[in-house]
Enzyme design. Sequence first.
Site, PDB file in Angstrom:
ATOM      1  N   PHE A 127      35.494  38.431  37.320  1.00 26.20           N
ATOM      2  CA  PHE A 127      35.433  37.705  38.718  1.00 26.20           C
ATOM      3  C   PHE A 127      36.996  38.437  39.646  1.00 26.20           C
ATOM      4  CE2 PHE A 127      37.414  35.333  41.810  1.00 26.20           C
ATOM      5  CZ  PHE A 127      36.266  34.199  42.534  1.00 26.20           C
ATOM      6  N   ASP A 199      38.871  34.245  30.343  1.00 23.83           N
ATOM      7  CA  ASP A 199      39.675  33.664  31.786  1.00 23.83           C
ATOM      8  C   ASP A 199      37.470  32.508  31.523  1.00 23.83           C
ATOM      9  OD1 ASP A 199      38.524  32.072  34.410  1.00 23.83           O
ATOM     10  OD2 ASP A 199      40.116  34.224  35.166  1.00 23.83           O
ATOM     11  N   TYR A 224      38.500  23.542  39.027  1.00 23.40           N
ATOM     12  CA  TYR A 224      38.190  22.869  40.458  1.00 23.40           C
ATOM     13  C   TYR A 224      36.562  22.732  40.201  1.00 23.40           C
ATOM     14  CZ  TYR A 224      39.021  27.368  41.582  1.00 23.40           C
ATOM     15  OH  TYR A 224      39.014  28.912  42.351  1.00 23.40           O
ATOM     16  N   LYS A 225      36.019  24.057  39.121  1.00 22.71           N
ATOM     17  CA  LYS A 225      34.943  24.045  38.798  1.00 22.71           C
ATOM     18  C   LYS A 225      33.614  23.232  37.893  1.00 22.71           C
ATOM     19  CE  LYS A 225      35.540  28.749  40.133  1.00 22.71           C
ATOM     20  NZ  LYS A 225      36.152  30.083  39.870  1.00 22.71           N
ATOM     21  N   ARG A 373      22.312  32.410  43.156  1.00 19.58           N
ATOM     22  CA  ARG A 373      23.099  31.826  41.666  1.00 19.58           C
ATOM     23  C   ARG A 373      23.154  30.234  41.794  1.00 19.58           C
ATOM     24  NH1 ARG A 373      29.410  32.326  40.798  1.00 19.58           N
ATOM     25  NH2 ARG A 373      29.198  30.370  42.745  1.00 19.58           N
TER      26      ARG A 373
HETATM   27  C1  LIG Z   1      36.846  31.003  40.306  1.00 13.91           C
HETATM   28  C2  LIG Z   1      36.941  31.988  39.355  1.00 13.91           C
HETATM   29  C3  LIG Z   1      38.676  32.109  39.843  1.00 13.91           C
HETATM   30  C4  LIG Z   1      39.711  31.181  40.886  1.00 13.91           C
HETATM   31  O1  LIG Z   1      41.248  32.342  41.123  1.00 13.91           O
HETATM   32  P1  LIG Z   1      42.046  30.928  42.053  1.00 13.91           P
HETATM   33  O2  LIG Z   1      42.813  31.180  41.609  1.00 13.91           O
HETATM   34  O3  LIG Z   1      41.575  29.748  41.797  1.00 13.91           O
HETATM   35  O4  LIG Z   1      41.680  31.711  43.408  1.00 13.91           O
HETATM   36  C5  LIG Z   1      39.677  33.035  38.780  1.00 13.91           C
HETATM   37  N1  LIG Z   1      38.488  33.815  37.918  1.00 13.91           N
HETATM   38  C6  LIG Z   1      37.658  33.294  37.682  1.00 13.91           C
HETATM   39  C7  LIG Z   1      36.805  33.641  36.732  1.00 13.91           C
HETATM   40  C8  LIG Z   1      36.515  32.406  37.911  1.00 13.91           C
HETATM   41  O5  LIG Z   1      35.440  32.689  38.533  1.00 13.91           O
END
Ligand SMILES: *Cc1c(COP(=O)(O)O)cnc(C)c1O
Length: 401
Positions: A127, A199, A224-225, A373
């Site tokens: 990401f 991650d 939050y996912k 997606r």
């Molecule tokens: C959604 C997501 C993030 C988001 O990071 P925030 O700091 O919450 O904005 C980071 N890494 C991955 C792999 C994600 O899917």
Amino acid sequence: MTVTSKATCEDLDASDPLAVQRSMFSLPEATLYLDGNSLGALPRSTAAKLDKVITEQWGAGLISSWEGHGWWAKPLELGDRLAPLIGAAPGEVVVGDSTSINLFKVLAAALGLRPGRRVVVADARHFPSDGYVIEGLCALLPGCQVRTVEGDDRRLAEAIDDSVAAVVADHVDYRYSTVRDMSEVTSRAHSRGALAIWDLSHSAGAIAVALDRDEVDFAVGCTYKYLNGGPGAPAFLFAAQRHLETARQPLSGWSGHADPFGFSAGYKPAPGVARFLCSTPAILSLAAVEASLDIWDSVDLAAVVDKGARLGDLMIELVEARFPDGAMTLASPRRASERGNHVAFRHPRAAELIARLAARSVIADFRPPDILRFGMAPLYLRYVDIWDSVEVLSEVLGAVD
Ligand SMILES: *Cc1c(COP(=O)(O)O)cnc(C)c1O
């Protein structure tokens, strides 16, 4: 599984061990929500829980609630409750700050544990925010170098040599849903004296994660996912027990101090995973995470993993049966064991399709350049929802052709 009718989907829903969990979420009528991998749905209990914390704990208890309602300990308490979802032990997880900030902390800690090494191997599939954070941290450290690696697990593993301090990778890639081999990459890192940071934003609450079994050093991820903690909910951070007494992180705020209420000069890290905290806990946001964990506590994780795989398989099967001409091409791994809980397809007019689906109340994501997606959150999606979504998709596709 060969599904040729909606009735078959209804049968699958009737025997779904997770069917009861759907009633614990508040979903808008007539919306097919295939975006729980981006923002999880709202648990029915969240509003009442927040109301209670606001009126009884904040409103009536005021400052006494730090002690009286255990506010100060929430990041650790919720970390312990979240730990089983990611194969961690109590005392290895905290909940607070964001995924990006937590990545900064653990990567800095990893670099500190490997003095003399200044190369960070970064997964090119990650990401983008992760890449930006790695870049930002390395810019602060003289001689730090980021080695961004394209390709499969073997390519990633082979890029880890004796100069590498840490490898940072996404367990499930946010675009295509490909699952990395956590055990293989981590053990290669260790064999070269490097540390492994994962991650888990797209794997926590979706697929099996075994941090301790796979000997992972550090991990971060969103709540939050799939974990339904609400927009911008505090993230989690995992640090393996063996690093807890030696790891130091640079955002050394008072929450991570050994004696925060001693108000002494000079930083002394708290024993244990609390040293990864920084600031005053975001109590209202943590209350929403807690409401969600109340649901997750009662869930059989194996059933979640199994249903996620089945929903994804069903989506692929129905799309390919509907569009045998290859109008939509699968961009995710076909085998469920290699796939996270979202399924990606390619179509040259993906952005337009996603907009047209939304106009018909089927909510999914577009990711540039040509990816559609579809998220398969197992706690509240039904098999019939997949059937109905593909029906709408085929109508929408007919309109753009
Ligand atoms: C959604 C997501 C993030 C988001 O990071 P925030 O700091 O919450 O904005 C980071 N890494 C991955 C792999 C994600 O899917």
